[in-house]
Design a protein around this motif. Structure first.
Motif, short mmCIF file in Angstrom:
data_model
loop_
_atom_site.label_atom_id
_atom_site.label_comp_id
_atom_site.label_asym_id
_atom_site.label_seq_id
_atom_site.Cartn_x
_atom_site.Cartn_y
_atom_site.Cartn_z
N ALA A 176 0.83 -1.21 0.00
CA ALA A 176 0.00 0.00 0.00
C ALA A 176 0.87 1.27 0.00
O ALA A 176 0.37 2.36 -0.25
CB ALA A 176 -0.91 0.00 1.23
N CYS A 177 2.15 1.10 0.27
CA CYS A 177 3.07 2.26 0.30
C CYS A 177 3.86 2.40 -0.99
O CYS A 177 4.90 3.07 -1.02
CB CYS A 177 4.01 2.14 1.49
N THR A 178 3.40 1.75 -2.03
CA THR A 178 4.01 1.94 -3.35
C THR A 178 2.90 1.88 -4.39
O THR A 178 1.85 1.25 -4.16
CB THR A 178 5.07 0.86 -3.65
N ASP A 179 3.15 2.53 -5.52
CA ASP A 179 2.16 2.42 -6.60
C ASP A 179 2.59 1.36 -7.62
O ASP A 179 2.00 1.25 -8.69
CB ASP A 179 1.95 3.78 -7.29
N ARG A 180 3.59 0.58 -7.24
CA ARG A 180 4.07 -0.45 -8.16
C ARG A 180 3.37 -1.77 -7.84
O ARG A 180 3.05 -2.08 -6.69
CB ARG A 180 5.59 -0.59 -8.03
N SER A 181 3.17 -2.55 -8.89
CA SER A 181 2.48 -3.83 -8.73
C SER A 181 3.37 -4.83 -8.01
O SER A 181 4.58 -4.88 -8.24
CB SER A 181 2.11 -4.35 -10.12
N PRO A 205 5.61 7.09 -4.33
CA PRO A 205 4.38 6.72 -5.05
C PRO A 205 3.60 7.95 -5.48
O PRO A 205 3.58 8.96 -4.78
CB PRO A 205 3.59 5.90 -4.02
N VAL A 206 3.03 7.85 -6.65
CA VAL A 206 2.19 8.95 -7.13
C VAL A 206 0.83 8.81 -6.45
O VAL A 206 0.21 7.74 -6.51
CB VAL A 206 2.01 8.86 -8.66
N PRO A 207 0.37 9.88 -5.75
CA PRO A 207 -0.93 9.77 -5.06
C PRO A 207 -2.06 9.45 -6.05
O PRO A 207 -2.07 9.98 -7.17
CB PRO A 207 -1.12 11.16 -4.44
N LYS A 208 -2.94 8.57 -5.60
CA LYS A 208 -4.07 8.20 -6.46
C LYS A 208 -5.07 9.34 -6.52
O LYS A 208 -5.33 10.02 -5.52
CB LYS A 208 -4.74 6.94 -5.92
N LYS A 209 -5.62 9.58 -7.74
CA LYS A 209 -6.63 10.63 -7.89
C LYS A 209 -7.94 10.15 -7.27
O LYS A 209 -8.32 8.99 -7.42
CB LYS A 209 -6.85 10.94 -9.37
#
Lengths: 455, 105
Positions: A130-135, A450-454
């Motif tokens: 949850a602390c990364t935007d990577r799969s 991580p790029v914050p989710k919109k």
């Protein structure tokens, strides 16, 4: 170096590796990882060949000849290999039990470093993801010598086990990116020298995540410094196969160093990350293989006095190793000089830039040429600095005369020295850490947040 | 109360990567060493060069027409250096039939 055997066998040339007794497991691991069905291998018996005379080597080699001939003239026996790697899917539960049982299981399988681990449950690992935007399935790279994939998921698992906080995940991913980089040469870190990775952290993320850059920076107390470093060791054990006596052939070895976070706010100079090509203020990890970190030596009085003692210690530490003189380990080194804010401040106040300090140390950290020559001759009979200069591996500075007492530098150039400001702010002490060329070469990676989710 | 944990595997799994590993079958053996050219490759470790020369001398006593080449461990490298994959090209250039590598200590 049994990889040379694989490359030759691939080219259709039967090749026999001669390895010292005790290195068979390590060689087999490399062969399997390289896809070689079987390795033609002869074990050179003990005692260690490095401690034998020429006559003893000739005598010891004679009984090996029949086996060598047989291996070159027959196909090697393909042995069934028990698959150690799991093929159960990353979310599969491989064990269940209480804390003690889980730890016993992990110790038994050598999935740990001897210390108790935090059980990597799905819930724990998901918190890291949850602390990364990577799969989780993203492959960061293959880690030699096993060449098994380091995925974002496995980074999370090993980070959780190490006791990291989930928020450390961007740092862990950057470290994994550095570890898979061929420039680091992780496959060489298990050599008999017992090389240990040193992680250097730059950028505001250090303070944000609670890394200590001040007093006792290399002591295990701040959770971030020690658990992030432990993570790298676990990654090496569980993905790269660094088990003692297999991929890890350290003669002595040492424990992992806590992350060396630079005290950027207290430094009079730009940080190491800028020296390594990143913008000021960037979050960056640099990893490298070091041997020992020296005692913290005392300096005092005017800037030149500090520099004189620092140069003496640099010469003592690096002059005792043949890595600078011996191009066979890659020809470049990246030793780390740790200066406290006080010492760096005194130098800066008296007008020394970081480049000036590096130049001063390069000019004054000198040893008699015979010191390197003696070490080079141990590796290769008749080889010395002059021979190395002649073939272009070293600059002419190393052979300005044939006098064995002539003074030569312990660095190839001033920029090889990596200066990090850290430690107790008001202490007048410094340290030097030797580095092992391409056996754990210095690699820096930017920490990607991580790029914050919109929403 | 003792907690129970269900844990996942920390170890590398080849199936996590779609990158297929090369499978290398060993080279065909030589029919005999007679008249062959053997590459000697020394990579870094102490006295490996002496061991290779000793082995060459012992083999030469058994096969008088055996030829030895002290090979660099890769293009642009020197005898004794850390090897790289270009050693395969060198082997072709030298026309060697087999190799002995002083590889690990």
């Amino acid at each position: 170096m049994s990889r040379a055997t694989i490359w030759l066998e691939e080219a259709g040339v039967p090749a026999v590796a001669v390895v010292c007794e005790g290195f068979k497991k390590s060689a087999d691991l490399v062969a399997r990882a390289g896809g070689l069905s079987a390795m033609r291998l002869v074990e050179y018996p003990l005692p260690n060949i490095g401690a034998q005379t020429r006559d003893e080597i000739f005598e010891t080699s004679l009984p090996l000849v029949d086996e060598l001939v047989s291996l070159l003239t027959h196909s090697p026996k393909v042995e069934a290999v028990s698959a150690k790697a799991a093929t159960v899917g990353p979310r599969a539960i491989v064990f269940q039990g209480n804390l003690e049982e889980v730890n016993e299981h992990f110790q038994e399988h050598i999935w740990s470093d001897g210390l108790p681990i935090v059980p990597p449950t799905l819930e724990t690992v998901d918190a890291f993801l949850a602390c990364t935007d990577r799969s989780g399935g993203e492959v960061i790279g293959l880690l030699p010598p096993t060449r098994l994939p380091a995925t974002v998921w496995k980074v999370a698992v090993n980070g959780a086990m190490a006791g990291c906080r989930p928020q450390f995940m961007p740092v862990l991913l950057a470290i994994a990116e550095a570890a898979v980089d061929p420039g680091f040469g992780i496959e060489n870190v298990g050599s008999t020298a017992g090389i240990t990775p040193l992680i250097i952290l730059n950028g505001p993320i250090g303070k944000q995540l609670g890394f200590n850059s001040g007093q006792g920076v290399l002591r295990p107390e701040a959770r971030a410094n020690i658990t992030v470093s432990r993570f790298l060791r676990l990654l090496m054990v569980n993905i790269a196969g660094y088990r003692i006596g297999e991929a890890d052939m350290a003669t002595f070895g040492r424990n992992y160093y806590p992350v060396l976070a630079e005290a950027e706010a207290e430094s009079p100079w730009s940080p190491l990350s800028v020296d390594r090509g990143f913008a000021g203020g960037a979050n960056v990890v640099t990893i490298m293989g070091v041997d020992s970190i020296t005692h913290s030596f005392l300096t005092q009085d005017p800037a030149e006095n500090h520099l004189r003692v620092i140069a003496r210690e640099v010469a003592r530490e690096l002059g005792g190793s043949l890595l600078v003189a011996m191009e066979r380990f890659g020809g470049r080194v990246a030793p780390v000089l740790g200066l406290t804010p006080l010492v760096s401040g005194i130098l800066a106040k008296e007008g020394y830039s970081k480049a000036d300090v590096k130049q001063w140390i390069y000019d004054h950290a000198l040893i008699p040429a015979k010191q390197f020559d003696e070490q080079l001759a141990r590796i290769s009979e008749g080889y010395n600095l002059a021979a190395s200069v002649k073939k272009g591996a070293l600059s002419e500075r190393f052979a300005l005369s044939g006098d064995p007492e002539r003074l030569v530098p312990v660095l190839h150039d001033p920029d090889e020295l990596h200066i990090v400001v850290c430690g107790a702010p008001n202490r007048n002490r410094s340290f030097i850490a030797g580095q092992f060329g391409n056996y754990g070469g210095a690699v820096s990676k930017k920490i990607r947040m991580p790029v914050p989710k919109k929403t | 109360m003792i907690s129970n944990y269900e844990v996942v595997s920390p170890i590398g799994d080849a199936s996590d990567a779609s990158i297929s590993k090369n499978e290398t079958v060993c080279a065909e053996p030589l029919d005999s060493l007679a008249g062959k050219k053997i590459g000697l490759v020394w990579t870094v470790f102490a006295n490996g060069d002496t061991a290779l020369r000793a082995i060459a001398q012992h083999l030469g006593a058994l096969y008088s027409d055996l030829e030895f080449v002290e090979m660099e461990p890769g293009q642009g490298l020197s005898w004794g250096d850390h090897p790289d994959a270009s050693i395969a090209d060198l082997a072709r250039q030298h026309g060697i039939d087999g190799a002995i590598i002083a590889a690990g200590c």
